[in-house]
Write a protein that holds these residues in place. Structure first.
Motif, PDB file in Angstrom:
ATOM      1  N   VAL A  28      -3.252  -4.524   2.781  1.00  0.00           N
ATOM      2  CA  VAL A  28      -2.854  -3.130   2.554  1.00  0.00           C
ATOM      3  C   VAL A  28      -2.672  -2.889   1.059  1.00  0.00           C
ATOM      4  O   VAL A  28      -2.416  -3.816   0.295  1.00  0.00           O
ATOM      5  N   VAL A  29      -2.761  -1.631   0.681  1.00  0.00           N
ATOM      6  CA  VAL A  29      -2.556  -1.250  -0.713  1.00  0.00           C
ATOM      7  C   VAL A  29      -1.074  -1.444  -1.051  1.00  0.00           C
ATOM      8  O   VAL A  29      -0.208  -0.964  -0.315  1.00  0.00           O
ATOM      9  N   PRO A  30      -0.763  -2.141  -2.132  1.00  0.00           N
ATOM     10  CA  PRO A  30       0.648  -2.319  -2.505  1.00  0.00           C
ATOM     11  C   PRO A  30       1.311  -0.970  -2.784  1.00  0.00           C
ATOM     12  O   PRO A  30       0.697  -0.056  -3.331  1.00  0.00           O
ATOM     13  N   SER A  31       2.563  -0.849  -2.406  1.00  0.00           N
ATOM     14  CA  SER A  31       3.288   0.401  -2.659  1.00  0.00           C
ATOM     15  C   SER A  31       3.932   0.402  -4.038  1.00  0.00           C
ATOM     16  O   SER A  31       4.298   1.446  -4.555  1.00  0.00           O
ATOM     17  N   LEU A  32       4.050  -0.768  -4.661  1.00  0.00           N
ATOM     18  CA  LEU A  32       4.696  -0.879  -5.960  1.00  0.00           C
ATOM     19  C   LEU A  32       3.945  -1.872  -6.841  1.00  0.00           C
ATOM     20  O   LEU A  32       3.493  -2.911  -6.361  1.00  0.00           O
ATOM     21  N   PHE A  33       3.796  -1.516  -8.112  1.00  0.00           N
ATOM     22  CA  PHE A  33       3.157  -2.395  -9.091  1.00  0.00           C
ATOM     23  C   PHE A  33       4.089  -2.577 -10.276  1.00  0.00           C
ATOM     24  O   PHE A  33       4.639  -1.605 -10.785  1.00  0.00           O
ATOM     25  N   GLN A  34       4.237  -3.816 -10.745  1.00  0.00           N
ATOM     26  CA  GLN A  34       4.842  -4.064 -12.046  1.00  0.00           C
ATOM     27  C   GLN A  34       3.659  -4.120 -13.003  1.00  0.00           C
ATOM     28  O   GLN A  34       2.692  -4.840 -12.745  1.00  0.00           O
ATOM     29  N   PHE A  35       3.709  -3.363 -14.088  1.00  0.00           N
ATOM     30  CA  PHE A  35       2.499  -3.150 -14.875  1.00  0.00           C
ATOM     31  C   PHE A  35       2.735  -3.193 -16.371  1.00  0.00           C
ATOM     32  O   PHE A  35       3.853  -3.115 -16.860  1.00  0.00           O
ATOM     33  N   ARG A  36       1.622  -3.255 -17.090  1.00  0.00           N
ATOM     34  CA  ARG A  36       1.516  -3.034 -18.529  1.00  0.00           C
ATOM     35  C   ARG A  36       0.365  -2.056 -18.710  1.00  0.00           C
ATOM     36  O   ARG A  36      -0.701  -2.227 -18.120  1.00  0.00           O
TER      37      ARG A  36
END
Length: 163
Positions: A89-97
């Motif tokens: 499934v598509v992640p609901s949350l991303f930690q990003f840069r």
């Protein structure tokens, strides 16, 4: 003295803050997975939310904002295609840069098209030429959770049924 790194961004505002400057430089070298390129028109700048007034004011949205489901799906597809994950499934949350910004974004179903919202608390330095959304972690990576004594006490206090 101007600190401009090749494709890293403009660090000149941090020239007299060595600890913060070092932290921002190291941000560029943290382990991330590059994903899609985001165009300037797909980025929406929104205000941080604060709680309270005057001296008692706190930043409620520190480092947190939203992303459209369409953009989240594009990022997910890119990561699957390049073997950076095997999520169903598509992640609901991303930690990003992203450029000079960092933090977490969560899907907002009210956003249409490809939209990334950024708040001032997420923007650490200027890097307008860096347009790749780099993923550091995602919500679809399950991790084990263990109950500890403080958590059990909290659950009991809240009246959680132990069955």
């Amino acid at each position: 003295m101007t600190y401009i790194g090749l494709s890293q961004g403009d660090f000149s505002k941090l020239a007299y803050e060595p600890a913060r400057l070092a932290a921002r430089w190291s941000q560029a070298f943290s382990t991330t997975y590059p994903s899609v390129t985001i165009e300037e028109g797909e980025v929406r700048y929104i205000e941080d939310r604060v709680y309270g007034e005057g001296e008692n004011q706190s930043l409620f949205t520190d480092g947190c904002s939203t992303i459209s489901p369409s953009l989240a799906k594009d990022i997910w597809r890119h990561l699957i295609k390049h073997r950076r994950g095997q999520f169903r499934v598509v992640p609901s949350l991303f930690q990003f840069r992203f450029g000079g910004a960092k933090g977490v974004v969560i899907q907002d179903p009210t956003l249409s098209g490809r939209t990334l919202c950024l708040r001032p608390s997420q923007i650490k330095f200027d890097a307008p030429e860096v347009r790749t959304f780099d993923v550091q972690a995602m919500s679809s990576n399950p991790r084990p959770m263990y109950l500890n004594r403080p958590l059990i006490l909290l659950l009991e206090h809240l009246g959680t049924n132990g069955d």
